[in-house]
Design a protein around this motif. Structure first.
Motif, mmCIF file in Angstrom:
data_model
loop_
_atom_site.group_PDB
_atom_site.id
_atom_site.type_symbol
_atom_site.label_atom_id
_atom_site.label_comp_id
_atom_site.label_asym_id
_atom_site.label_seq_id
_atom_site.Cartn_x
_atom_site.Cartn_y
_atom_site.Cartn_z
ATOM 1 N N ARG A 131 68.713 -38.253 -30.934
ATOM 2 C CA ARG A 131 69.821 -39.022 -30.365
ATOM 3 C C ARG A 131 69.989 -38.724 -28.885
ATOM 4 N NH1 ARG A 131 75.548 -38.732 -29.736
ATOM 5 N NH2 ARG A 131 76.532 -40.788 -30.075
ATOM 6 N N ASP A 132 69.772 -37.458 -28.480
ATOM 7 C CA ASP A 132 70.012 -37.108 -27.085
ATOM 8 C C ASP A 132 68.928 -37.615 -26.135
ATOM 9 O OD1 ASP A 132 67.922 -35.348 -27.587
ATOM 10 O OD2 ASP A 132 69.135 -33.536 -27.417
ATOM 11 N N ALA A 133 67.900 -38.284 -26.682
ATOM 12 C CA ALA A 133 66.900 -38.921 -25.816
ATOM 13 C C ALA A 133 67.405 -40.249 -25.256
ATOM 14 C CB ALA A 133 65.607 -39.152 -26.593
ATOM 15 N N ASP A 206 58.578 -50.465 -21.358
ATOM 16 C CA ASP A 206 58.631 -49.549 -20.221
ATOM 17 C C ASP A 206 60.046 -49.426 -19.655
ATOM 18 O OD1 ASP A 206 58.805 -52.046 -19.011
ATOM 19 O OD2 ASP A 206 57.120 -51.740 -17.635
ATOM 20 N N ALA A 207 60.974 -50.247 -20.150
ATOM 21 C CA ALA A 207 62.396 -50.127 -19.781
ATOM 22 C C ALA A 207 63.219 -50.171 -21.060
ATOM 23 C CB ALA A 207 62.809 -51.238 -18.824
ATOM 24 N N ASP A 208 62.989 -49.209 -21.943
ATOM 25 C CA ASP A 208 63.588 -49.185 -23.277
ATOM 26 C C ASP A 208 64.911 -48.420 -23.269
ATOM 27 O OD1 ASP A 208 63.716 -49.332 -26.232
ATOM 28 O OD2 ASP A 208 61.565 -49.739 -26.081
ATOM 29 N N PRO A 212 60.324 -43.656 -21.078
ATOM 30 C CA PRO A 212 58.968 -43.613 -21.638
ATOM 31 C C PRO A 212 58.545 -42.206 -22.034
ATOM 32 C CG PRO A 212 59.018 -45.031 -19.704
ATOM 33 C CD PRO A 212 60.371 -44.386 -19.793
ATOM 34 N N SER A 213 59.057 -41.203 -21.344
ATOM 35 C CA SER A 213 58.688 -39.819 -21.661
ATOM 36 C C SER A 213 59.068 -39.448 -23.092
ATOM 37 C CB SER A 213 59.370 -38.853 -20.684
ATOM 38 O OG SER A 213 60.778 -38.996 -20.721
ATOM 39 N N HIS A 214 60.114 -40.087 -23.638
ATOM 40 C CA HIS A 214 60.498 -39.764 -25.020
ATOM 41 C C HIS A 214 59.425 -40.210 -26.002
ATOM 42 C CE1 HIS A 214 62.787 -38.962 -28.569
ATOM 43 N NE2 HIS A 214 62.779 -40.233 -28.936
ATOM 44 N N ALA A 238 43.940 -36.467 -34.536
ATOM 45 C CA ALA A 238 43.182 -36.414 -35.784
ATOM 46 C C ALA A 238 43.703 -37.381 -36.839
ATOM 47 C CB ALA A 238 43.195 -34.985 -36.328
ATOM 48 N N GLY A 239 44.987 -37.706 -36.787
ATOM 49 C CA GLY A 239 45.564 -38.570 -37.818
ATOM 50 C C GLY A 239 45.436 -40.048 -37.562
ATOM 51 N N GLY A 240 44.725 -40.429 -36.492
ATOM 52 C CA GLY A 240 44.578 -41.854 -36.197
ATOM 53 C C GLY A 240 45.777 -42.456 -35.493
ATOM 54 N N HIS A 241 46.597 -41.621 -34.848
ATOM 55 C CA HIS A 241 47.812 -42.083 -34.187
ATOM 56 C C HIS A 241 47.502 -42.665 -32.808
ATOM 57 C CE1 HIS A 241 49.598 -39.904 -37.456
ATOM 58 N NE2 HIS A 241 49.163 -38.738 -36.992
ATOM 59 N N ALA A 242 48.434 -43.469 -32.288
ATOM 60 C CA ALA A 242 48.236 -44.117 -30.992
ATOM 61 C C ALA A 242 49.584 -44.334 -30.309
ATOM 62 C CB ALA A 242 47.504 -45.452 -31.170
ATOM 63 N N LEU A 243 49.528 -44.615 -29.022
ATOM 64 C CA LEU A 243 50.721 -44.819 -28.199
ATOM 65 C C LEU A 243 50.560 -46.083 -27.376
ATOM 66 C CD1 LEU A 243 53.389 -43.771 -26.792
ATOM 67 C CD2 LEU A 243 51.863 -42.623 -25.151
ATOM 68 N N ALA A 244 51.626 -46.891 -27.280
ATOM 69 C CA ALA A 244 51.610 -48.077 -26.425
ATOM 70 C C ALA A 244 52.957 -48.218 -25.724
ATOM 71 C CB ALA A 244 51.315 -49.326 -27.251
ATOM 72 N N ILE A 245 52.943 -48.212 -24.388
ATOM 73 C CA ILE A 245 54.128 -48.524 -23.590
ATOM 74 C C ILE A 245 53.884 -49.907 -22.998
ATOM 75 C CG2 ILE A 245 55.606 -47.838 -21.679
ATOM 76 C CD1 ILE A 245 55.641 -45.831 -23.950
ATOM 77 N N LEU A 246 54.669 -50.889 -23.419
ATOM 78 C CA LEU A 246 54.418 -52.280 -23.049
ATOM 79 C C LEU A 246 55.102 -52.617 -21.730
ATOM 80 C CD1 LEU A 246 54.711 -54.102 -26.493
ATOM 81 C CD2 LEU A 246 52.841 -52.739 -25.540
#
Length: 272
Positions: A131-133, A206-208, A212-214, A238-246
Motif C-alpha cells: 500500500r505504501d508504494a 509509465d505514469a501509473d 515504475p520502480s515499484h 528461472a520461473g519464466g517471469h517478465a516485466l513490461a512498463i508501457l
C-alpha cells in the motif's frame, strides 16, 4: 452449482456463495480477464476483439461490480480469488491464464498465490503489492471514498455503468463504502510474490498509480533484473517471469490500450 441464463451477453454462475456474471468470447486457450475497481468486464471492450481472436476470453464481473450483485462479506482480494478458483472448477477449465488490471490484477495474483495448480500463466497489470508504494496524494484520495461520495459521482462513467447494468443500481453507495474500506487497509504481499510459482508478467503504465520502480521491485522479487539475461536467455528469471512498463499510458487508460493487448498476448503465447 448452477449456471443461469441472462438477457445480457453472458450467464450467471453460482460458485463459492456468489452469483458471478460471466461472458465468454472467442475460442482457443482460455484466458480469464479481470477488471479494475468500480468497473466491469466492459472496460476491456476496445481490446477484446484482439484478445479473443485466438483465445477463449472469459470476462468476469467481480463481487459487487457490473452485473454481479454484492454479498454479505468484505471486498477482499483473497475472497474474490477463491471465487475465481471456484469458477475455474465450475467451467471445467484446465489451468487457464489469468489477466487482471488493478483490483483484478490483485485478485489474479491471489489466485496464483492460493491456487497455483489451477493457473497457467499470470498477467498482473497496475496492481500494487504494498500500500505504501502508492503515491501519497492517491492514498489521500482513496481515504475519502465512501458512500457519501455517490452524489458527486453521478456524472462519471463508473456511475453510468453501474446504473445501466447492476442488478441493484441502488447499491452504488454500498459499493463505494466497501471499496473505500478495502483501500484503507494496509497490505504487503512481498513474501507471497517471492513464492510465486506461476510464470508472471508484471505490467504497468509509465505514469501509473505507483512509480515504475515499484513494478521493478515486484520483478526483482521474482528473480528479475538481477543479472544480464544472456545470449540464450539463460540469465532470465528461472520461473519464466517478465516485466513490461508501457509508454505514454496511465492507470486510467492502460487497460484498453492496444499495447496492453499486444504485450499480454506476446507473453501468454511465447513458447506455446
Amino acid at each position: 452449482m448452477t449456471t443461469v441464463e441472462t438477457n445480457a451477453p453472458g450467464q450467471y454462475a453460482d460458485v463459492n456463495g456468489i452469483r458471478l456474471y460471466v461472458e465468454t468470447h472467442g475460442a482457443g486457450r482460455p484466458m480469464i480477464l479481470l477488471h479494475g475497481g468500480l468497473g466491469s468486464g466492459e472496460m476491456f471492450a476496445p481490446i477484446l476483439p484482439v484478445l479473443a481472436a485466438e483465445h477463449q476470453v472469459i470476462l468476469v464481473d467481480l463481487q459487487g461490480h457490473g452485473r454481479t450483485a454484492d454479498i454479505d462479506r468484505p471486498l477482499d482480494v483473497a475472497l474474490m480469488a477463491d471465487d475465481i478458483a471456484a469458477l475455474i472448477d465450475h467451467l471445467g477449465l484446465d489451468r487457464p491464464d489469468l489477466v487482471g488490471f488493478s483490483l483484478g490484477g490483485g485478485v489474479a495474483m491471489h489466485v496464483a498465490f492460493r491456487h497455483p495448480e489451477k493457473v497457467g500463466r499470470l498477467v498482473s497489470a497496475s496492481a500494487n503489492i504494498r500500500r505504501d508504494a502508492i503515491y501519497p496524494e492517491m492514498l489521500a484520495q482513496q481515504g475519502q471514498v465512501n458512500g457519501a461520495a455517490a452524489e458527486f459521482m453521478k456524472e462519471t462513467p463508473m456511475y453510468e455503468l453501474y446504473q445501466r447494468v447492476a442488478p441493484r443500481p441502488e447499491d452504488f453507495p454500498r459499493l463505494l463504502d466497501k471499496i473505500g474500506e478495502a483501500m484503507r487497509v494496509d497490505f504487503d504481499f512481498s513474501e507471497q510474490v517471492r513464492g510465486l510459482r506461476v510464470p508472471t508478467l508484471v505490467m504497468a503504465a509509465d505514469a501509473d498509480m505507483a512509480p515504475p520502480s515499484h513494478y521493478v521491485e515486484v520483478f526483482t522479487l521474482l528473480d528479475g533484473g538481477l543479472r544480464d539475461g544472456g545470449w540464450a536467455g539463460e540469465g532470465r528469471p528461472a520461473g519464466g517471469h517478465a516485466l513490461a512498463i508501457l509508454p505514454g499510458l496511465s492507470h486510467y487508460d492502460i487497460h484498453d490500450s492496444p499495447l496492453f493487448a499486444a504485450v499480454t498476448l506476446a507473453f501468454l503465447d511465447q513458447g506455446r
